[in-house]
Design an enzyme around this catalytic site. Structure first.
Site, PDB file in Angstrom:
ATOM      1  N   HIS A  18      -2.524  -2.946  -3.429  1.00 59.16           N
ATOM      2  CA  HIS A  18      -3.857  -2.769  -2.855  1.00 59.16           C
ATOM      3  C   HIS A  18      -4.887  -2.570  -3.970  1.00 59.16           C
ATOM      4  O   HIS A  18      -6.014  -3.078  -3.914  1.00 59.16           O
ATOM      5  CB  HIS A  18      -3.836  -1.570  -1.912  1.00 59.16           C
ATOM      6  CG  HIS A  18      -4.980  -1.517  -0.964  1.00 59.16           C
ATOM      7  ND1 HIS A  18      -5.291  -0.388  -0.246  1.00 59.16           N
ATOM      8  CD2 HIS A  18      -5.909  -2.440  -0.596  1.00 59.16           C
ATOM      9  CE1 HIS A  18      -6.339  -0.630   0.531  1.00 59.16           C
ATOM     10  NE2 HIS A  18      -6.748  -1.863   0.333  1.00 59.16           N
TER      11      HIS A  18
ATOM     12  N   HIS B  65       0.841  -1.194   0.000  1.00 59.45           N
ATOM     13  CA  HIS B  65       0.000   0.000   0.000  1.00 59.45           C
ATOM     14  C   HIS B  65       0.881   1.251   0.000  1.00 59.45           C
ATOM     15  O   HIS B  65       2.051   1.187   0.355  1.00 59.45           O
ATOM     16  CB  HIS B  65      -0.818   0.094   1.293  1.00 59.45           C
ATOM     17  CG  HIS B  65      -1.587  -1.129   1.682  1.00 59.45           C
ATOM     18  ND1 HIS B  65      -2.966  -1.170   1.617  1.00 59.45           N
ATOM     19  CD2 HIS B  65      -1.200  -2.322   2.183  1.00 59.45           C
ATOM     20  CE1 HIS B  65      -3.388  -2.345   2.057  1.00 59.45           C
ATOM     21  NE2 HIS B  65      -2.335  -3.065   2.406  1.00 59.45           N
ATOM     22  N   TYR B  66       0.295   2.401  -0.340  1.00 61.42           N
ATOM     23  CA  TYR B  66       0.886   3.647   0.142  1.00 61.42           C
ATOM     24  C   TYR B  66      -0.040   4.216   1.212  1.00 61.42           C
ATOM     25  O   TYR B  66      -1.229   3.885   1.283  1.00 61.42           O
ATOM     26  CB  TYR B  66       1.173   4.647  -0.972  1.00 61.42           C
ATOM     27  CG  TYR B  66       0.037   5.255  -1.767  1.00 61.42           C
ATOM     28  CD1 TYR B  66      -1.193   5.620  -1.197  1.00 61.42           C
ATOM     29  CD2 TYR B  66       0.214   5.535  -3.112  1.00 61.42           C
ATOM     30  CE1 TYR B  66      -2.202   6.216  -1.928  1.00 61.42           C
ATOM     31  CE2 TYR B  66      -0.798   6.134  -3.868  1.00 61.42           C
ATOM     32  CZ  TYR B  66      -1.991   6.462  -3.265  1.00 61.42           C
ATOM     33  OH  TYR B  66      -2.988   7.056  -3.999  1.00 61.42           O
ATOM     34  N   THR B  67       0.529   5.093   2.048  1.00 56.54           N
ATOM     35  CA  THR B  67      -0.254   5.611   3.168  1.00 56.54           C
ATOM     36  C   THR B  67      -1.295   6.630   2.727  1.00 56.54           C
ATOM     37  O   THR B  67      -2.376   6.721   3.321  1.00 56.54           O
ATOM     38  CB  THR B  67       0.665   6.246   4.219  1.00 56.54           C
ATOM     39  OG1 THR B  67       1.518   7.212   3.571  1.00 56.54           O
ATOM     40  CG2 THR B  67       1.509   5.177   4.912  1.00 56.54           C
TER      41      THR B  67
ATOM     42  N   GLU C  96       2.483  -0.890   4.632  1.00 55.74           N
ATOM     43  CA  GLU C  96       2.170   0.494   4.261  1.00 55.74           C
ATOM     44  C   GLU C  96       3.478   1.228   3.972  1.00 55.74           C
ATOM     45  O   GLU C  96       4.423   1.173   4.770  1.00 55.74           O
ATOM     46  CB  GLU C  96       1.430   1.204   5.394  1.00 55.74           C
ATOM     47  CG  GLU C  96      -0.008   0.732   5.589  1.00 55.74           C
ATOM     48  CD  GLU C  96      -0.984   1.381   4.621  1.00 55.74           C
ATOM     49  OE1 GLU C  96      -0.539   2.206   3.799  1.00 55.74           O
ATOM     50  OE2 GLU C  96      -2.174   1.052   4.707  1.00 55.74           O
TER      51      GLU C  96
ATOM     52  N   ASP D 226      -3.520   2.592  -4.823  1.00 51.99           N
ATOM     53  CA  ASP D 226      -2.176   2.459  -4.270  1.00 51.99           C
ATOM     54  C   ASP D 226      -1.567   1.068  -4.459  1.00 51.99           C
ATOM     55  O   ASP D 226      -2.294   0.096  -4.570  1.00 51.99           O
ATOM     56  CB  ASP D 226      -2.186   2.832  -2.779  1.00 51.99           C
ATOM     57  CG  ASP D 226      -3.150   1.998  -1.937  1.00 51.99           C
ATOM     58  OD1 ASP D 226      -4.331   1.895  -2.292  1.00 51.99           O
ATOM     59  OD2 ASP D 226      -2.704   1.449  -0.912  1.00 51.99           O
TER      60      ASP D 226
END
Length: 239
Positions: free
Chosen positions: A142, A35-37, A100, A152
């Site tokens: 994700h 994921h990215y945050t 993340e 993401d």
């Protein structure tokens, strides 16, 4: 930074999150979700992932400077994936480890991921793969498992670098023969075989492109996309 390096493991910072549960009995850990945050700072993301009121978490968070935080033990079920599906799995949290990766994301100024951060992600993923039998085709974005609602880690994430280090699938087929074109219906059927769930057709194609053909994420099916998808299916043994 090496996955087997004691120094790497010693530099992982424990920041326990209360947001987790038990994994169901008998369910293997066989998916890795990146994921990215999507928040304005790493601190804000870390605070949210550890806030009981937020009801979200991940197993790890990787800062832009390469710092790694361990939030949830791998044998526990973190709350990172949400609604979605990959291959036969429609409860991804129960079967997965979530990482993340700090980046403001498309909402707050999406930008390339620093090399030092990606080095840390690679080391962490390689370390995780020493403990869990996770096939390359089950190391996903994700957006792959939830293309109807997630973007993401996005088209700037260097999946090719990860694959060069033994993490996930990547393909760069030769399409000079011009014989790779297919219909949208054929392409969508191949996406089914790779693992995409029954989401909006255009959003699935865009999610595929974000991961495996980031130079053009229009959702248009072309020969290059078809060639890449066929090569991925061949590598994964999913034909």
């Amino acid at each position: 930074m090496s996955a087997g390096n004691t120094d790497f493991k010693n530099r992982i910072i424990a920041r326990p999150s209360p947001n987790y549960g038990d994994r169901p009995d008998g369910v293997p850990i066989d998916i890795l979700v990146l994921h990215y945050t999507g928040m304005q700072s790493g601190k804000a993301a870390l605070d949210r992932l550890c806030d009981p009121a937020a009801s979200v978490s991940s197993h790890y968070l990787v800062e832009e400077d390469g710092t790694i935080f361990r939030l949830v033990d791998e044998d526990k079920r973190a709350w990172h994936a949400g609604r979605g599906q990959w291959q036969e799995c429609d409860d991804v949290n129960s079967s997965s480890i979530g990482i993340e990766i700090v980046n403001p994301g498309h909402e707050f100024g999406y930008r390339p991921f620093p090399d030092i951060q990606i080095d840390a992600v690679i080391a962490l993923c390689r370390d995780i793969l020493t403990r869990h039998d996770i096939r390359p085709d089950r190391i996903i974005a994700h957006s792959d498992m939830a293309p109807d609602r997630k973007e993401d880690p996005g088209e700037l994430f260097p999946w090719d670098r990860l694959a060069a280090n033994g993490i996930g699938l990547w393909a760069t087929p030769d399409i000079t023969k011009g014989d790779e074109a297919c219909t949208e219906t054929e392409f969508d059927a191949m996406l089914d075989r790779l693992g995409y769930g029954p989401n909006d057709a255009l959003k699935r194609r865009i999610a595929f492109q974000r991961h495996w053909r980031p130079a053009d994420i229009s959702g248009k099916v072309d020969g290059e996309c078809a060639a890449i998808l066929r090569a991925l299916l061949d590598k994964a043994g999913l034909y």
